[in-house]
Write an enzyme that holds these catalytic residues in place. Structure first.
Site, PDB file in Angstrom:
ATOM      1  N   TYR A 116     -11.251  17.513  -3.297  1.00 39.67           N
ATOM      2  CA  TYR A 116     -10.062  17.180  -4.099  1.00 39.67           C
ATOM      3  C   TYR A 116      -9.726  18.317  -5.065  1.00 39.67           C
ATOM      4  O   TYR A 116      -8.576  18.741  -5.178  1.00 39.67           O
ATOM      5  CB  TYR A 116     -10.358  15.878  -4.858  1.00 39.67           C
TER       6      TYR A 116
ATOM      7  N   SER B  99      -3.007  17.573 -10.331  1.00 41.35           N
ATOM      8  CA  SER B  99      -3.973  16.767 -11.093  1.00 41.35           C
ATOM      9  C   SER B  99      -4.582  17.675 -12.150  1.00 41.35           C
ATOM     10  O   SER B  99      -4.496  18.911 -12.030  1.00 41.35           O
ATOM     11  CB  SER B  99      -5.082  16.279 -10.147  1.00 41.35           C
TER      12      SER B  99
HETATM   13  P1  NAD Z   1      -2.011   5.794  -4.692  1.00 47.41           P
HETATM   14  O1  NAD Z   1      -3.268   5.648  -3.902  1.00 47.41           O
HETATM   15  O2  NAD Z   1      -1.560   4.640  -5.532  1.00 47.41           O
HETATM   16  O3  NAD Z   1      -0.815   6.184  -3.688  1.00 47.41           O
HETATM   17  C1  NAD Z   1      -0.991   7.159  -2.706  1.00 47.41           C
HETATM   18  C2  NAD Z   1       0.226   7.217  -1.798  1.00 47.41           C
HETATM   19  O4  NAD Z   1      -0.030   8.213  -0.798  1.00 47.41           O
HETATM   20  C3  NAD Z   1       0.530   5.926  -1.061  1.00 47.41           C
HETATM   21  O5  NAD Z   1       1.927   5.724  -0.985  1.00 47.41           O
HETATM   22  C4  NAD Z   1      -0.031   6.177   0.342  1.00 47.41           C
HETATM   23  O6  NAD Z   1       0.657   5.438   1.362  1.00 47.41           O
HETATM   24  C5  NAD Z   1       0.220   7.668   0.498  1.00 47.41           C
HETATM   25  N1  NAD Z   1      -0.684   8.271   1.475  1.00 47.41           N
HETATM   26  C6  NAD Z   1      -2.032   8.333   1.419  1.00 47.41           C
HETATM   27  N2  NAD Z   1      -2.504   8.921   2.537  1.00 47.41           N
HETATM   28  C7  NAD Z   1      -1.442   9.262   3.299  1.00 47.41           C
HETATM   29  C8  NAD Z   1      -1.274   9.871   4.578  1.00 47.41           C
HETATM   30  N3  NAD Z   1      -2.310  10.275   5.318  1.00 47.41           N
HETATM   31  N4  NAD Z   1      -0.033  10.033   5.060  1.00 47.41           N
HETATM   32  C9  NAD Z   1       1.028   9.598   4.351  1.00 47.41           C
HETATM   33  N5  NAD Z   1       0.945   9.009   3.148  1.00 47.41           N
HETATM   34  C10 NAD Z   1      -0.278   8.845   2.620  1.00 47.41           C
HETATM   35  O7  NAD Z   1      -2.218   7.100  -5.560  1.00 47.41           O
HETATM   36  P2  NAD Z   1      -1.607   7.599  -6.966  1.00 47.41           P
HETATM   37  O8  NAD Z   1      -2.629   7.424  -8.003  1.00 47.41           O
HETATM   38  O9  NAD Z   1      -0.245   7.061  -7.162  1.00 47.41           O
HETATM   39  O10 NAD Z   1      -1.564   9.160  -6.652  1.00 47.41           O
HETATM   40  C11 NAD Z   1      -0.382   9.889  -6.427  1.00 47.41           C
HETATM   41  C12 NAD Z   1      -0.708  11.374  -6.617  1.00 47.41           C
HETATM   42  O11 NAD Z   1      -1.129  11.591  -7.956  1.00 47.41           O
HETATM   43  C13 NAD Z   1      -1.829  11.887  -5.725  1.00 47.41           C
HETATM   44  O12 NAD Z   1      -1.528  13.171  -5.247  1.00 47.41           O
HETATM   45  C14 NAD Z   1      -3.019  11.934  -6.662  1.00 47.41           C
HETATM   46  O13 NAD Z   1      -3.973  12.888  -6.267  1.00 47.41           O
HETATM   47  C15 NAD Z   1      -2.336  12.314  -7.958  1.00 47.41           C
HETATM   48  N6  NAD Z   1      -3.114  11.995  -9.161  1.00 47.41           N
HETATM   49  C16 NAD Z   1      -3.410  10.702  -9.488  1.00 47.41           C
HETATM   50  C17 NAD Z   1      -4.143  10.450 -10.649  1.00 47.41           C
HETATM   51  C18 NAD Z   1      -4.502   9.055 -11.094  1.00 47.41           C
HETATM   52  O14 NAD Z   1      -5.256   8.918 -12.068  1.00 47.41           O
HETATM   53  N7  NAD Z   1      -3.993   8.003 -10.451  1.00 47.41           N
HETATM   54  C19 NAD Z   1      -4.581  11.509 -11.440  1.00 47.41           C
HETATM   55  C20 NAD Z   1      -4.271  12.805 -11.065  1.00 47.41           C
HETATM   56  C21 NAD Z   1      -3.531  13.036  -9.911  1.00 47.41           C
END
Ligand code: NAD
Length: 269
Positions: free
Chosen positions: A158, A145
């Site tokens: 985080y 991130s």
């Molecule tokens: P999301 O919430 O849409 O998806 C998260 C996924 O992680 C889901 O498939 C969920 O089932 C899985 N998950 C969560 N907890 C879990 C657990 N305990 N065991 C197994 N699986 C688990 O999130 P996203 O926005 O697609 O995020 C994906 C990655 O990108 C993350 O690492 C997040 O930190 C990072 N990220 C997202 C953003 C954003 O703006 N969306 C920005 C920076 C980084």
């Protein structure tokens, strides 16, 4: 246009039932990779997602729903993939976030965020990298991130987890730098560092900000972007998917140990 350069390769994408992970799975499938999907949903509910990924080009899929807070469950997940002959591509994408001040963050919040966003990547990389080195080809893409590069208030667990993920990926890149060759593609480990990307992960923050504008979602998002992301544009998960697929190309063999921001200039400030 698809080149099929991942034909014959096997990928595990954690947290690929939705959001960025699903988009990455789709992009890797589009280049012909066999895909292990993963996330915290019932196996019965994975049927449609698996069909979508096969439709995108994966010759084979399977689904695993190990809880990444549990190291034994992660080991079981890696064991369950052994009959595929070892992973060529590992995407540590699953992540969770709670926005809370350091003073109000409970040990349970800390433990869960560190376990899913950081420790899980340790457990999967530890298992996957030796096989990759043995075959001379491997790609690890860790979805960190902007918060792996800079801090923001109310995100201590985080930010700590994502900085840790960037640091661990650099060490892995150094340890595996000489594995393989230009011909075999080498073993690379990189982080992708998204800024605001439209998925359900950011919904609580969007809703909280929208509430300041009478519930106007667009105004809430614009306000969040104005604070941090100079482009004033969110990213679409598919854009992260394209970058992950590019990192898996054989020609990316010398891109390793990096943390690539996809943040509209956030970390350039
Ligand atoms: P999301 O919430 O849409 O998806 C998260 C996924 O992680 C889901 O498939 C969920 O089932 C899985 N998950 C969560 N907890 C879990 C657990 N305990 N065991 C197994 N699986 C688990 O999130 P996203 O926005 O697609 O995020 C994906 C990655 O990108 C993350 O690492 C997040 O930190 C990072 N990220 C997202 C953003 C954003 O703006 N969306 C920005 C920076 C980084």
């Amino acid at each position: 246009m698809s080149e099929g350069y991942l034909s014959g390769r096997t990928a595990l994408v954690t947290g690929s039932t939705q959001g960025i992970g699903l988009a990455i799975a789709r992009a890797l499938a589009g280049e012909g990779a066999r895909i292990a999907l993963h996330g915290l949903i019932d196996a019965d509910d994975s049927t449609a997602i698996e069909a979508e990924i096969r439709e995108a080009g994966a010759p084979e899929t399977r689904f695993l729903n190990s809880d990444l807070r549990d190291p034994a469950a992660i080991d079981a997940m890696m064991d369950a993939l052994a009959d595929w002959g070892g992973l060529d591509i590992l995407v540590n994408n699953a992540g969770i976030q709670t926005t809370v001040s350091l003073k109000d963050a409970t040990p349970a919040i800390w433990d869960a965020i560190i376990a899913v966003n950081l420790s899980a990547a340790f457990h999967t990389m530890r298992r996957a990298l030796p096989d990759m080195a043995g075959r001379g080809f491997g790609r690890v893409a860790n979805i960190a991130s902007v918060h792996g590069l800079v801090g923001s208030v109310h995100k201590a667990p985080y930010v700590a987890a994502k900085h840790g993920l960037v640091g661990m990926s650099k060490v892995a890149a150094l340890e595996y730098a000489t594995a393989g060759s230009k011909t075999s593609g080498g073993v690379t480990i990189n982080c992708i560092c998204p800024g605001w990307t439209e998925t359900t992960l950011i919904e609580p923050q969007v809703e909280a900000r929208a509430a300041e504008f009478g519930g106007d979602r667009d105004k809430g998002i614009a306000s969040l972007l104005a604070e941090k992301q100079p482009s004033q544009r969110t990213s679409d998960p598919s854009e992260i998917g394209r970058l992950a697929a590019w990192l898996c190309h054989p020609a990316s063999h010398n891109v390793t140990g990096t943390a690539i921001p996809v943040d509209g200039g956030w970390t350039a400030q």
